[in-house]
Scaffold this motif. Structure first.
Motif, PDB file in Angstrom:
ATOM      1  N   ARG A  36       1.192  -1.455  -0.311  1.00 15.45           N
ATOM      2  CA  ARG A  36       0.184   0.038   0.553  1.00 15.45           C
ATOM      3  C   ARG A  36       0.790   0.977   0.094  1.00 15.45           C
ATOM      4  NH1 ARG A  36      -5.191  -2.136  -0.393  1.00 15.45           N
ATOM      5  NH2 ARG A  36      -5.928   0.786   0.194  1.00 15.45           N
ATOM      6  N   LEU A  37       0.257   1.912  -0.576  1.00 13.90           N
ATOM      7  CA  LEU A  37       0.561   3.340  -0.444  1.00 13.90           C
ATOM      8  C   LEU A  37       0.316   4.691   0.886  1.00 13.90           C
ATOM      9  CD1 LEU A  37       3.150   5.538  -1.755  1.00 13.90           C
ATOM     10  CD2 LEU A  37       1.920   5.871  -3.634  1.00 13.90           C
ATOM     11  N   LEU A  38       0.714   4.731   1.558  1.00 16.25           N
ATOM     12  CA  LEU A  38       0.301   5.887   1.969  1.00 16.25           C
ATOM     13  C   LEU A  38       0.836   7.572   2.340  1.00 16.25           C
ATOM     14  CD1 LEU A  38      -0.035   3.072   3.560  1.00 16.25           C
ATOM     15  CD2 LEU A  38      -0.158   4.002   5.697  1.00 16.25           C
ATOM     16  N   PRO A  39      -0.697   8.404   1.877  1.00 13.42           N
ATOM     17  CA  PRO A  39      -0.055  10.096   2.747  1.00 13.42           C
ATOM     18  C   PRO A  39       0.374   9.953   3.282  1.00 13.42           C
ATOM     19  CG  PRO A  39      -2.562   9.381   2.627  1.00 13.42           C
ATOM     20  CD  PRO A  39      -1.599   8.090   1.879  1.00 13.42           C
ATOM     21  N   PRO A  40       1.311  10.978   4.016  1.00 16.23           N
ATOM     22  CA  PRO A  40       1.305  11.528   5.408  1.00 16.23           C
ATOM     23  C   PRO A  40       0.130  11.343   6.260  1.00 16.23           C
ATOM     24  CG  PRO A  40       2.260  12.985   3.825  1.00 16.23           C
ATOM     25  CD  PRO A  40       1.402  11.429   2.934  1.00 16.23           C
ATOM     26  N   GLU A  41      -0.624  12.252   6.082  1.00 16.52           N
ATOM     27  CA  GLU A  41      -1.449  12.293   7.319  1.00 16.52           C
ATOM     28  C   GLU A  41      -1.970  10.620   7.851  1.00 16.52           C
ATOM     29  OE1 GLU A  41      -3.617  13.153   3.701  1.00 16.52           O
ATOM     30  OE2 GLU A  41      -1.649  13.955   4.404  1.00 16.52           O
ATOM     31  N   GLU A  42      -1.393   9.521   6.959  1.00 19.19           N
ATOM     32  CA  GLU A  42      -2.247   7.981   7.062  1.00 19.19           C
ATOM     33  C   GLU A  42      -0.992   7.916   7.535  1.00 19.19           C
ATOM     34  OE1 GLU A  42      -4.270   5.888   5.023  1.00 19.19           O
ATOM     35  OE2 GLU A  42      -5.263   7.665   3.880  1.00 19.19           O
ATOM     36  N   THR A  43      -0.050   8.137   7.875  1.00 21.74           N
ATOM     37  CA  THR A  43       1.186   7.211   8.259  1.00 21.74           C
ATOM     38  C   THR A  43       1.072   6.541   9.958  1.00 21.74           C
ATOM     39  OG1 THR A  43       2.852   8.759   8.741  1.00 21.74           O
ATOM     40  CG2 THR A  43       2.569   8.076   6.418  1.00 21.74           C
ATOM     41  N   SER A  44       0.180   7.900  10.415  1.00 23.19           N
ATOM     42  CA  SER A  44       0.548   6.860  12.333  1.00 23.19           C
ATOM     43  C   SER A  44       0.175   6.035  12.308  1.00 23.19           C
ATOM     44  CB  SER A  44       0.290   8.863  13.069  1.00 23.19           C
ATOM     45  OG  SER A  44      -1.044   8.559  12.182  1.00 23.19           O
ATOM     46  N   ALA A  45      -1.252   5.217  11.091  1.00 21.84           N
ATOM     47  CA  ALA A  45      -1.793   4.372  11.806  1.00 21.84           C
ATOM     48  C   ALA A  45      -1.007   3.138  10.960  1.00 21.84           C
ATOM     49  CB  ALA A  45      -3.220   4.205  10.800  1.00 21.84           C
ATOM     50  N   ILE A  46      -0.122   3.055  10.891  1.00 25.90           N
ATOM     51  CA  ILE A  46       0.663   1.972  10.059  1.00 25.90           C
ATOM     52  C   ILE A  46       1.114   1.283  11.129  1.00 25.90           C
ATOM     53  CG2 ILE A  46       3.067   1.137   9.517  1.00 25.90           C
ATOM     54  CD1 ILE A  46       3.263   4.139   7.669  1.00 25.90           C
ATOM     55  N   PRO A  47       0.874  -0.465  11.144  1.00 27.32           N
ATOM     56  CA  PRO A  47       0.763  -0.942  12.622  1.00 27.32           C
ATOM     57  C   PRO A  47       1.628  -0.968  12.297  1.00 27.32           C
ATOM     58  CG  PRO A  47      -0.907  -2.269  10.229  1.00 27.32           C
ATOM     59  CD  PRO A  47      -0.400  -0.879   9.890  1.00 27.32           C
ATOM     60  N   GLU A  48       2.769  -1.200  13.902  1.00 23.74           N
ATOM     61  CA  GLU A  48       3.841  -1.605  14.680  1.00 23.74           C
ATOM     62  C   GLU A  48       4.702  -2.772  13.955  1.00 23.74           C
ATOM     63  OE1 GLU A  48       6.577  -1.382  18.580  1.00 23.74           O
ATOM     64  OE2 GLU A  48       4.560  -0.177  18.074  1.00 23.74           O
ATOM     65  N   GLY A  49       5.727  -2.616  13.671  1.00 19.40           N
ATOM     66  CA  GLY A  49       6.357  -4.064  12.817  1.00 19.40           C
ATOM     67  C   GLY A  49       6.479  -4.112  11.093  1.00 19.40           C
ATOM     68  N   ALA A  50       5.182  -3.028  10.625  1.00 17.29           N
ATOM     69  CA  ALA A  50       5.038  -3.568   9.089  1.00 17.29           C
ATOM     70  C   ALA A  50       6.143  -3.569   8.458  1.00 17.29           C
ATOM     71  CB  ALA A  50       4.163  -2.419   9.034  1.00 17.29           C
ATOM     72  N   GLU A  51       6.729  -3.725   7.924  1.00 20.62           N
ATOM     73  CA  GLU A  51       7.808  -2.856   6.633  1.00 20.62           C
ATOM     74  C   GLU A  51       7.220  -1.750   5.968  1.00 20.62           C
ATOM     75  OE1 GLU A  51      10.189  -4.819   6.201  1.00 20.62           O
ATOM     76  OE2 GLU A  51      10.212  -5.727   7.784  1.00 20.62           O
ATOM     77  N   ARG A  52       7.704  -0.638   6.018  1.00 18.50           N
ATOM     78  CA  ARG A  52       7.588   0.900   5.217  1.00 18.50           C
ATOM     79  C   ARG A  52       8.746   0.866   4.688  1.00 18.50           C
ATOM     80  NH1 ARG A  52       6.287   2.903  10.922  1.00 18.50           N
ATOM     81  NH2 ARG A  52       5.199   0.595  11.359  1.00 18.50           N
ATOM     82  N   LEU A  53       8.195   1.959   3.345  1.00 18.38           N
ATOM     83  CA  LEU A  53       9.761   2.557   3.304  1.00 18.38           C
ATOM     84  C   LEU A  53       9.304   4.245   2.878  1.00 18.38           C
ATOM     85  CD1 LEU A  53      12.795   2.575   1.413  1.00 18.38           C
ATOM     86  CD2 LEU A  53      11.492   2.069  -0.247  1.00 18.38           C
ATOM     87  N   PRO A  54       9.887   4.937   3.099  1.00 17.31           N
ATOM     88  CA  PRO A  54       9.317   6.039   2.815  1.00 17.31           C
ATOM     89  C   PRO A  54      10.179   6.812   1.379  1.00 17.31           C
ATOM     90  CG  PRO A  54      11.433   6.514   4.484  1.00 17.31           C
ATOM     91  CD  PRO A  54      10.878   4.982   4.180  1.00 17.31           C
TER      92      PRO A  54
END
Length: 141
Positions: A52-70
């Motif tokens: 998934r691609l998340l806009p900046p205002e949704e990044t606080s909802a990323i589940p802990e431990g999820a792989e992510r890349l800015p």
């Protein structure tokens, strides 16, 4: 909140966050070595339903431990991500707000409708090119 958009691998959880990357496959950052390397390291392709691609205002909802890349997104790309991520009725209103710049009649009524539907004042100002102060004044009427 961060100013970065993120690619996130959700592994079947919280799949309502952001936008499926497959829906935004023409964004420029997908051609960068960093993003290609991250996708390879995760063992996923652009078409993966868990990506998934998340806009900046949704990044606080990323589940802990999820792989992510800015990822860096241009203004137009970020606007498209936000439109895809918005509920359908809000997304349709945002399309009208983009067309707003060329409208002469019904401008204020459109602003009132958008604000009443829950489109934030800063987003209305961004999409229409109106001054944020003017949009906030309309919201307070």
């Amino acid at each position: 909140m961060t100013d970065d958009a993120y690619l996130v691998l959700l592994n079947g959880t919280a799949s309502t966050l952001g936008v499926p990357l497959a829906a935004m496959a023409d964004i420029a950052c997908l051609d960068t070595p960093a993003v290609r390397g991250w996708l390879d390291a995760q063992g996923v392709t652009v078409s993966s339903p868990d990506l998934r691609l998340l806009p900046p205002e949704e990044t606080s909802a990323i589940p802990e431990g999820a792989e992510r890349l800015p990822v860096p997104l241009g203004d137009e790309e970020l606007s498209r991500v936000r439109q895809h991520a918005a509920p359908q009725d809000v997304g349709a209103l945002e399309e009208e707000l983009l067309a707003y710049r060329s409208r002469v009649e019904g401008r204020e009524a459109l602003l009132v409708r958008a604000l009443a539907a829950g489109v934030p004042a800063h987003r209305v100002a961004e999409l229409t090119g109106e001054d944020l102060t003017a949009v906030k004044a309309i919201a307070q009427r």
